[in-house]
Design a protein around this motif. Sequence first.
Motif, PDB file in Angstrom:
ATOM      1  N   UNK A 194       9.897   3.457  -5.120  1.00  0.00           N
ATOM      2  CA  UNK A 194       9.529   2.291  -5.423  1.00  0.00           C
ATOM      3  C   UNK A 194      10.787   0.995  -5.263  1.00  0.00           C
ATOM      4  N   UNK A 195      12.185   2.186  -5.942  1.00  0.00           N
ATOM      5  CA  UNK A 195      13.596   1.056  -5.732  1.00  0.00           C
ATOM      6  C   UNK A 195      13.821   0.649  -4.475  1.00  0.00           C
ATOM      7  N   UNK A 196      14.001   2.048  -4.189  1.00  0.00           N
ATOM      8  CA  UNK A 196      13.993   1.537  -2.624  1.00  0.00           C
ATOM      9  C   UNK A 196      12.614   0.226  -1.561  1.00  0.00           C
ATOM     10  N   UNK A 197      11.757   0.634  -1.791  1.00  0.00           N
ATOM     11  CA  UNK A 197      10.897  -0.201  -1.161  1.00  0.00           C
ATOM     12  C   UNK A 197      11.731  -1.864  -1.344  1.00  0.00           C
ATOM     13  N   UNK A 198      11.743  -1.667  -3.052  1.00  0.00           N
ATOM     14  CA  UNK A 198      12.520  -3.471  -3.662  1.00  0.00           C
ATOM     15  C   UNK A 198      13.494  -3.633  -2.957  1.00  0.00           C
ATOM     16  N   UNK A 199      14.983  -2.298  -2.807  1.00  0.00           N
ATOM     17  CA  UNK A 199      16.006  -2.737  -2.337  1.00  0.00           C
ATOM     18  C   UNK A 199      15.701  -3.369  -0.766  1.00  0.00           C
ATOM     19  N   UNK A 200      14.251  -2.752   0.144  1.00  0.00           N
ATOM     20  CA  UNK A 200      14.488  -3.061   1.182  1.00  0.00           C
ATOM     21  C   UNK A 200      13.800  -4.177   2.105  1.00  0.00           C
ATOM     22  N   UNK A 201      13.276  -4.965   0.927  1.00  0.00           N
ATOM     23  CA  UNK A 201      12.581  -6.099   0.442  1.00  0.00           C
ATOM     24  C   UNK A 201      13.843  -7.048   0.620  1.00  0.00           C
ATOM     25  N   UNK A 202      14.761  -7.188  -0.190  1.00  0.00           N
ATOM     26  CA  UNK A 202      15.528  -8.138  -0.823  1.00  0.00           C
ATOM     27  C   UNK A 202      16.745  -8.439   0.323  1.00  0.00           C
ATOM     28  N   UNK A 203      15.966  -7.266   1.892  1.00  0.00           N
ATOM     29  CA  UNK A 203      17.221  -7.516   2.840  1.00  0.00           C
ATOM     30  C   UNK A 203      16.061  -7.305   4.559  1.00  0.00           C
ATOM     31  N   UNK A 211       6.020   1.405   4.490  1.00  0.00           N
ATOM     32  CA  UNK A 211       5.456   2.244   4.895  1.00  0.00           C
ATOM     33  C   UNK A 211       5.785   3.753   4.103  1.00  0.00           C
ATOM     34  N   UNK A 212       7.631   3.706   4.162  1.00  0.00           N
ATOM     35  CA  UNK A 212       7.740   4.585   3.423  1.00  0.00           C
ATOM     36  C   UNK A 212       7.158   4.912   2.145  1.00  0.00           C
ATOM     37  N   UNK A 213       6.389   4.129   1.676  1.00  0.00           N
ATOM     38  CA  UNK A 213       5.524   4.173   0.235  1.00  0.00           C
ATOM     39  C   UNK A 213       4.627   4.527   0.875  1.00  0.00           C
ATOM     40  N   UNK A 214       3.689   4.286   2.075  1.00  0.00           N
ATOM     41  CA  UNK A 214       2.724   5.153   1.968  1.00  0.00           C
ATOM     42  C   UNK A 214       2.622   6.318   2.845  1.00  0.00           C
ATOM     43  N   UNK A 215       4.078   6.699   3.209  1.00  0.00           N
ATOM     44  CA  UNK A 215       4.448   8.380   3.695  1.00  0.00           C
ATOM     45  C   UNK A 215       4.086   9.104   2.424  1.00  0.00           C
ATOM     46  N   UNK A 216       4.877   8.291   1.522  1.00  0.00           N
ATOM     47  CA  UNK A 216       5.108   9.766  -0.110  1.00  0.00           C
ATOM     48  C   UNK A 216       4.110  10.191  -0.550  1.00  0.00           C
ATOM     49  N   UNK A 217       3.774   8.784  -0.842  1.00  0.00           N
ATOM     50  CA  UNK A 217       1.743   9.166  -0.987  1.00  0.00           C
ATOM     51  C   UNK A 217       1.315   9.953  -0.543  1.00  0.00           C
ATOM     52  N   UNK A 218       0.906   9.640   0.936  1.00  0.00           N
ATOM     53  CA  UNK A 218       0.031  10.616   1.544  1.00  0.00           C
ATOM     54  C   UNK A 218       0.689  12.318   1.254  1.00  0.00           C
ATOM     55  N   UNK A 219       1.640  12.049   1.182  1.00  0.00           N
ATOM     56  CA  UNK A 219       2.662  13.651   1.693  1.00  0.00           C
ATOM     57  C   UNK A 219       2.089  14.537   0.112  1.00  0.00           C
ATOM     58  N   UNK A 220       2.743  13.503  -1.059  1.00  0.00           N
ATOM     59  CA  UNK A 220       2.286  14.199  -2.462  1.00  0.00           C
ATOM     60  C   UNK A 220       0.743  14.866  -1.648  1.00  0.00           C
ATOM     61  N   UNK A 221       0.201  14.260  -1.223  1.00  0.00           N
ATOM     62  CA  UNK A 221      -1.147  14.696  -1.768  1.00  0.00           C
ATOM     63  C   UNK A 221      -1.676  16.076  -0.816  1.00  0.00           C
ATOM     64  N   UNK A 222      -0.429  16.046   0.167  1.00  0.00           N
ATOM     65  CA  UNK A 222      -0.181  18.373   0.627  1.00  0.00           C
ATOM     66  C   UNK A 222       1.228  18.563   0.099  1.00  0.00           C
ATOM     67  N   UNK A 223       1.250  18.295  -1.100  1.00  0.00           N
ATOM     68  CA  UNK A 223       3.224  18.615  -1.545  1.00  0.00           C
ATOM     69  C   UNK A 223       3.124  19.562  -1.199  1.00  0.00           C
ATOM     70  N   UNK A 224       1.789  21.280  -1.126  1.00  0.00           N
ATOM     71  CA  UNK A 224       2.499  22.498  -1.193  1.00  0.00           C
ATOM     72  C   UNK A 224       2.369  23.327  -0.026  1.00  0.00           C
ATOM     73  N   UNK A 225       2.415  22.090   1.149  1.00  0.00           N
ATOM     74  CA  UNK A 225       3.200  22.580   2.418  1.00  0.00           C
ATOM     75  C   UNK A 225       4.268  21.893   2.944  1.00  0.00           C
TER      76      UNK A 225
END
Length: 725
Positions: A194-203, A211-225
Amino acid sequence: MNPSGYRFIALLGGTSRAGLRAQNPPGAVCCKSYGARPGRIVEVTASGPLPAHRRGGPLRPGELAQAAVMAALCAVTAIISVVVPFAAGLALLGTVPMALLAYRYRLRALTAATIAAGMIAFLIAGLGGFMGVVHSAYIGGLTGVIKRKGRGTPTVVVAAVFAGLAFGALMVGMLAALTRLRHLIFKVMTANMDGLASFLARIHLESVGEDLKRYLADGLHYWPFIVLGHFTIGITVVSIFGWWALSRLLERMRGIPDVHKLDAAPGDDDAPIGPVPVRLDNVRFRYPGSSQDALREVSLDLHVGEHVAITGPNGSGKTTLMLLLAGREPTSGIVERPGAVGLGKLGGTAVVLQHPESQVLGTRVADDVVWGLPPGTKIDVGQLLSEVGLAGLAERDTGSLSGGELQRLALAAALAREPAMLIADEVTTMVDRQGREALLGVISGLTKRHRTALVHITHYNTEAESADRTIDLSDSPDNTTMVETTDVPVLSAGAEHGEQPPVLELVGVGHEYGRGTPWAKTALRDINVVIEQGDGVLIHGGNGSGKSTLAWIMAGLTIPTSGACLLDGRPTHEQVGAVALSFQAARLQLMRSRVDWEVASAAGFSPRDEDRVSAALGAVGLDPALAKRGIDQLSGGQMRRVVLAGLLACSPRALILDEPLAGLDAASQRGLMRMLEDLRRERGLTVVVISHDFTGMEGLCPRTLALRDGALEPVPTTAAGGRGV
């Protein structure tokens, strides 16, 4: 495990079968032992590699000693990487000792080292230090084992993939069980994103951040793999990188033979001990990679209770013969003894070496005498200490003993094993005159007080007079006599008397070790000395008088705690290298594996310049043919002259020699003194000699300074052989 052999095997080293296999490739000549029964005979055959290192049984003393040392090194690097800021990369250095351990010894030695290092690192640096040790053990162990087995990169990749899957599965299991920890980790990762996305929004990169937040959220659903893949890929990459770096180091180590190491012959662990009587029939020995024998054919018989002196010049094979008597198998010939050598064991063979510091292991005198003996062994420590002249010192700290006292303590520890054979190798070399006389008095009567065969190795004929018989090895395979016709090397021009400041000037120099601590010890106090260009000065004193400390200060390697030491008017510690220092223990100063490499490296020219190498060796009386010889194939006296060759080739402003005659036979001593006298008189070399003896120094050192308890005292002219201070 019977630890009684630990003291001596740990000091002389234990050679693994893998190490010997590297030294003796297929088709090489090696030794074979037939059994461990009475009348056991060792003979030589032409064969392939030696048998593999014994897989069963507890850790051997040599393995345990190596594991302890390597564990300490690994723990130190792991602790430093955690404690020191921005030093995490230092943890990679811990892989080196672990790789060497896995390469040379069994897997259980690596396991023992990992456990010991991990406990130390965890207690001092916490979980970070512990994990640093584990990572070093994994990378180093993987590389060492695969290299020892002769495998390559494909094996590393396969092993790394399986290791990554195992670590990943373990981590998945942990996170699955520790639910709250897993949720906390995920929240931290989400907050960071979230902090990284906030920084990217400022620039103005809002879409990228979303996109990064969405990829992370999807990845946490498949965290074992993801966790499993992360560990598999990460460990595989790290393993390949570690293999690439460490395998080259181990390849270089393969070509360095452990020429002075001893190891028990197959079957000796369970064999009855019986080192004497021993018979050597036409025995000779050649070190791996050498083109000539270090010991020519020798035949001798040693009986129970006999006192034998072995004499001969430097390079004649005295120490090599000691190794054969202590259990090393010869290149050819027959060795016959009734049982096993029993190195360091009760009733076996005990060895007292030239440098006592390498043999004293206990922190208290009484502890050192019994260190390594089997539990339940009854030893009259007080009686042994009285016999060697250390009565009343049982509670003393071994660090407070002088060189002569340390040597007598090493002798007491050897006698505590009630050895059937005791080998004393040049034990008086580093001891002052008073200590030498005391040691000789103890040694000369040993066979009358103990049922032991005594082998006294010395190059002093006067020390051999008390022996029942003497074995002279004067027919040396090396040219060890001083070459007195060689031209004196040209030195850099120095200042003339009276035109410039003195070469060396010590003004109120004092030094205290451990200053400001409860262990503070004053080594020097208020030293005032002026040394002019071309002077020859002898600094004389007994063991512990402060001579070596003064030498290190004059060479700029130690900064005095009070006063100043000046070279041409400037502090010597700002001009390190301008004053050359020859250490008391020459082997510590030799950094290269071959003579020509060492001399060239010390002097700063290419080893391909054979003429300069030959000239440097000839200047100190060594045959240029020794240029291709391995450093560890030289005698102690030859090592000392190689050091001197490199130092003189540097054209030093002044030369400091710490115990230059130690380990040299009489002919070499005379030749070395004559060569140094010519350098001083004809080329203006300033020479400072540190010695506990002044015999034969009159021509080289007209001036004498006497040190006693760290302070200068007047020297009678007659005692110094010249004028005093």
